[in-house]
Design a protein around this motif. Structure first.
Motif, PDB file in Angstrom:
ATOM      1  N   SER A 220       0.847  -1.191   0.000  1.00 33.32           N
ATOM      2  CA  SER A 220       0.000   0.000   0.000  1.00 33.32           C
ATOM      3  C   SER A 220       0.876   1.231   0.000  1.00 33.32           C
ATOM      4  O   SER A 220       2.021   1.210   0.430  1.00 33.32           O
ATOM      5  N   ASP A 221       0.296   2.285  -0.506  1.00 37.74           N
ATOM      6  CA  ASP A 221       1.001   3.567  -0.593  1.00 37.74           C
ATOM      7  C   ASP A 221       0.066   4.626  -0.030  1.00 37.74           C
ATOM      8  O   ASP A 221      -1.003   4.879  -0.594  1.00 37.74           O
ATOM      9  N   ASP A 222       0.420   5.219   1.080  1.00 35.80           N
ATOM     10  CA  ASP A 222      -0.481   6.190   1.701  1.00 35.80           C
ATOM     11  C   ASP A 222      -0.513   7.511   0.947  1.00 35.80           C
ATOM     12  O   ASP A 222      -1.315   8.394   1.260  1.00 35.80           O
ATOM     13  N   GLY A 223       0.337   7.643  -0.056  1.00 38.19           N
ATOM     14  CA  GLY A 223       0.280   8.829  -0.901  1.00 38.19           C
ATOM     15  C   GLY A 223       0.999  10.043  -0.362  1.00 38.19           C
ATOM     16  O   GLY A 223       1.099  11.048  -1.068  1.00 38.19           O
ATOM     17  N   ARG A 224       1.512   9.958   0.835  1.00 37.82           N
ATOM     18  CA  ARG A 224       2.125  11.164   1.410  1.00 37.82           C
ATOM     19  C   ARG A 224       3.334  11.640   0.606  1.00 37.82           C
ATOM     20  O   ARG A 224       3.564  12.835   0.477  1.00 37.82           O
TER      21      ARG A 224
END
Length: 323
Positions: A220-224
């Motif tokens: 997963s990539d939290d996008g921060r």
């Protein structure tokens, strides 16, 4: 903030791998010129072209363009967002040498890379038949940031010189005609990708694309690390109507960001696409909200990254018209 790299492919062992083999740095933020590019490779793409590629510069190096040289002659300038180029209009059956130099935003030119060599194959007279499309293309994630691709050898009446690898509709690399596998790195966890492969012969005839490989990297990539930062929003009134004024710092990426998606009150509001080169530094955009005062709106945006995927959402801001 970490960089968002474009997929790159380098020769490493039996497969073609993108590896972070380093970068000869001369610029540590002290005003010196950028270092020499590393990981430079060259391979014939046809009887009249050679594909040259190199590693991306590290974050903060400030590279604006790359200069590619054939011998001592500069043949092309490449934007800093790209790390590969096809050098064309070459002679068949000829050996060539290439180097790459980086130029930063201050105009400083770094030293040349190591010399790489490639030989173009013989020309094929009156060849207008493209190779057959590569067959049996397959792919699988290799960890959360890489994918391995493989395909069946293409058939051609004169022989396949190279294979072009595409991500979406963008060519990201070429491999030799005797190669039927590659590993693409620089991907993002939890992201969807589409890859295709096309064969090329010595006469520069290009096959149709083989079957598309669709895959999703695990994790997963939290996008921060890929979200616009310092995002602000305010409303102003003009001509009896209210407009929303947005400003933000683009995410740090290995490439140019030209498109953003803006969400208003939880729904897609508009897309912003820069018609030419995007502005450097902080970005600004305004759009129509309506004529009513006292309305509260929530807004956020995200960028389409150079690798074709969407980055993380910015922080959400709330504005009130006439407030």
């Amino acid at each position: 903030m970490r960089r968002v790299p474009l997929p790159l492919v380098l020769v490493c062992g039996a497969l073609l791998l993108v590896a972070s083999c380093g970068w000869s740095r001369a610029d540590d933020g002290d005003g010196r010129a950028p270092g020499a590019p590393v990981g430079v490779t060259a391979a014939a793409g046809s009887a009249t072209s050679v594909h040259v590629m190199w590693n991306a510069a590290p974050a903060g190096s400030g590279v604006r363009t790359y200069e590619v040289y054939r011998g001592h002659t500069k043949v092309v300038d490449v934007p800093g967002s790209q790390h590969m180029v096809d050098v064309t209009r070459l002679r068949p059956s000829t050996a060539y040498s290439f180097t790459v130099r980086a130029r930063d935003t201050g105009g400083r030119l770094g030293p040349p890379s190591r010399v790489v060599r490639a030989r173009t194959p013989a020309a094929v007279a009156a060849d207008r038949s493209a190779p057959a499309r590569p067959s049996g293309t397959t792919g699988r994630p290799v960890g959360s940031r890489a994918a391995q691709l493989s395909w069946g050898a293409s058939r051609d009446d004169r022989g396949v010189v190279s294979y072009d690898v595409y991500q979406g509709g963008v060519k990201i690399h070429s491999v030799g005609g005797n190669q039927t596998a590659t590993v693409v790195t620089g991907l993002r966890p939890g992201s969807r990708y589409v890859f295709t492969v096309r064969a090329r012969d010595a006469a520069d005839n290009l096959s149709q694309a083989g079957a598309a490989v669709r895959l999703t990297t695990p994790g997963s990539d939290d996008g921060r690390d890929t979200a616009p930062t310092a995002f602000t929003a305010a409303a102003h009134r003009s001509g009896g109507a209210y407009y929303l004024d947005l400003a933000w710092d683009p995410p740090r990426s290995d490439g140019v960001i030209t498109e953003y998606r803006i969400q208003l009150d939880g729904a897609a509001a508009t897309s912003l696409v820069w018609g030419g080169a995007p502005p450097r530094g902080r970005a600004h955009h305004s759009f129509y909200l309506g004529t009513a005062a006292g309305e509260e709106h929530r807004v956020r945006l995200r960028a389409r990254l150079p690798d074709g995927t969407w980055g993380g959402w910015s922080a959400e801001r709330t504005v009130t018209t006439g407030g």
